[in-house]
Every structure is written in C-alpha cells, then in structure tokens.
Design a protein around this motif. Sequence first.
Motif, PDB file in Angstrom:
ATOM      1  N   ARG A  55     -31.734  49.668 -79.596  1.00 19.68           N
ATOM      2  CA  ARG A  55     -30.433  49.903 -78.966  1.00 19.68           C
ATOM      3  C   ARG A  55     -29.522  50.752 -79.865  1.00 19.68           C
ATOM      4  N   LEU A  56     -29.500  50.426 -81.168  1.00 15.93           N
ATOM      5  CA  LEU A  56     -28.684  51.204 -82.100  1.00 15.93           C
ATOM      6  C   LEU A  56     -29.161  52.653 -82.176  1.00 15.93           C
ATOM      7  N   PHE A  57     -30.474  52.839 -82.189  1.00 14.15           N
ATOM      8  CA  PHE A  57     -31.026  54.192 -82.239  1.00 14.15           C
ATOM      9  C   PHE A  57     -30.633  54.976 -80.988  1.00 14.15           C
ATOM     10  N   ALA A  58     -30.745  54.332 -79.827  1.00 16.65           N
ATOM     11  CA  ALA A  58     -30.382  55.006 -78.571  1.00 16.65           C
ATOM     12  C   ALA A  58     -28.882  55.308 -78.540  1.00 16.65           C
ATOM     13  N   GLU A  59     -28.080  54.376 -79.028  1.00 15.20           N
ATOM     14  CA  GLU A  59     -26.631  54.588 -79.052  1.00 15.20           C
ATOM     15  C   GLU A  59     -26.267  55.757 -79.974  1.00 15.20           C
ATOM     16  N   PHE A  60     -26.918  55.829 -81.142  1.00 14.94           N
ATOM     17  CA  PHE A  60     -26.659  56.926 -82.068  1.00 14.94           C
ATOM     18  C   PHE A  60     -27.109  58.264 -81.477  1.00 14.94           C
ATOM     19  N   ASP A  61     -28.237  58.247 -80.796  1.00 13.36           N
ATOM     20  CA  ASP A  61     -28.728  59.472 -80.157  1.00 13.36           C
ATOM     21  C   ASP A  61     -27.743  59.941 -79.082  1.00 13.36           C
ATOM     22  N   ASN A  62     -27.222  59.017 -78.291  1.00  9.24           N
ATOM     23  CA  ASN A  62     -26.208  59.357 -77.285  1.00  9.24           C
ATOM     24  C   ASN A  62     -24.942  59.895 -77.944  1.00  9.24           C
ATOM     25  N   TYR A  63     -24.541  59.290 -79.063  1.00 14.18           N
ATOM     26  CA  TYR A  63     -23.354  59.749 -79.801  1.00 14.18           C
ATOM     27  C   TYR A  63     -23.552  61.191 -80.280  1.00 14.18           C
ATOM     28  N   LYS A  64     -24.741  61.496 -80.824  1.00 12.99           N
ATOM     29  CA  LYS A  64     -25.011  62.857 -81.291  1.00 12.99           C
ATOM     30  C   LYS A  64     -24.926  63.850 -80.139  1.00 12.99           C
ATOM     31  N   ARG A  65     -25.529  63.508 -79.005  1.00 13.44           N
ATOM     32  CA  ARG A  65     -25.491  64.409 -77.846  1.00 13.44           C
ATOM     33  C   ARG A  65     -24.058  64.618 -77.354  1.00 13.44           C
ATOM     34  N   ARG A  66     -23.289  63.519 -77.303  1.00 13.70           N
ATOM     35  CA  ARG A  66     -21.917  63.595 -76.815  1.00 13.70           C
ATOM     36  C   ARG A  66     -21.057  64.466 -77.735  1.00 13.70           C
TER      37      ARG A  66
END
Length: 196
Positions: A66-77
């Motif tokens: 979940r943390l990895f997916a959240e960080f990946d979404n943050y980078k994209r955003r």
Amino acid sequence: MFSKKKKNDNEHTNMESHADEQNNTQPVDQANGENVNETPAETAAELSAEEKLKEENAALNDKYLRLFAEFDNYKRRTQKERVELLQTAGKDVIVSLLPVLDDFDRAHKATETATDVAAVREGVQLVHHKLKNLLVQKGLKEMESINTPFDTDLHEAITKIPAPNDDMKGKVMDELEKGYTLNDKVIRFAKVVVGS
C-alpha cells in the motif's frame, strides 16, 4: 583371559546405552523426528504462534504494498502538477500585461490620425511607464551599470576603449543593452563598453 576382557567390554557398552536412555527420556517418533510425549496443547501453541507470524508477515507485506502504491501515485501526481505548472507558469504575468497591450493598440490607432506629435509621444511614455511599473511589481529590476566597476557576474563586455582618465579604467563607460535581475537573480547580463 580373552573372555574376561570381552565380558568387561560388554559391561561397558551396556552401561553407556543405559546412560543414553536416562539422558533421552522422551521417546522420538522415528518417522518425522517429533517427540511422541508432546501434548496437543504444545503442538497447537506452536501452530498458533506460526499462524500469528504468518498473519503479521502478511499484514506487513500488505502495508508495504500500500505504501509503495501510494508513493507511486504521489510521484505521478507531482509530475503531472509540475508539467501543468510549467505550461501555465507565465499565465499571471501575461494576464497582467494584457492592459499594456491594449494601451499599445490604442496608441497605434492614435498615431494613424494624429497630427500632434507631442500628444502621441506623451501617450507612448505613459504606456512605457505603465509597463515598467508592472514588471517592477513582478520583481524585475534594471541594473545600473554606467560608471560602475566591470563585474563578470553582471556585465558582458562587448568592447574596450581607452579610458579618458585613470579613474575610468576597468569601469563601465557605456551601456549598449540594459541588464535585468528578477528577484535578485540575473536574467540578462548588461552589454557594456569597458574603459582600458
């Protein structure tokens, strides 16, 4: 004599095997190496501890994913926001320059039918003043270069000419193009003539 020695060896071997039996009091299941006398409660405790560890491991793994997916979404955003910012970075400056552009359009129309040059000159000076004030509000400043020592961090020397006196050697004698700073950072070097 041989029989006595053989008898002593047998007694010695019997004593060792008896001592081993005393040390290993729990019988062992030969098939899987587990103690036969282990109670079901102990086995259940071992299984429940193992299950708890598996559950904790699964929970931690899930948290990591979940943390990895959240960080990946943050980078994209943030990357998308950065692209949008670059595309619209000058929007507020352009919007604030539109009234000046309107003034220039009106001045251009006025020059077509104007007979009084002084009035046209005054109108152009007003528009020029308005433009300068607007750019100053945005953080733009003109550099004052003439009669200042030549500085490579601020000036770009176009040519050198003989100085009229010793005081002007190494100083800016003339300015061909003004230099500007934006929020105290040089955005255009002043093109100058230096006394030598």
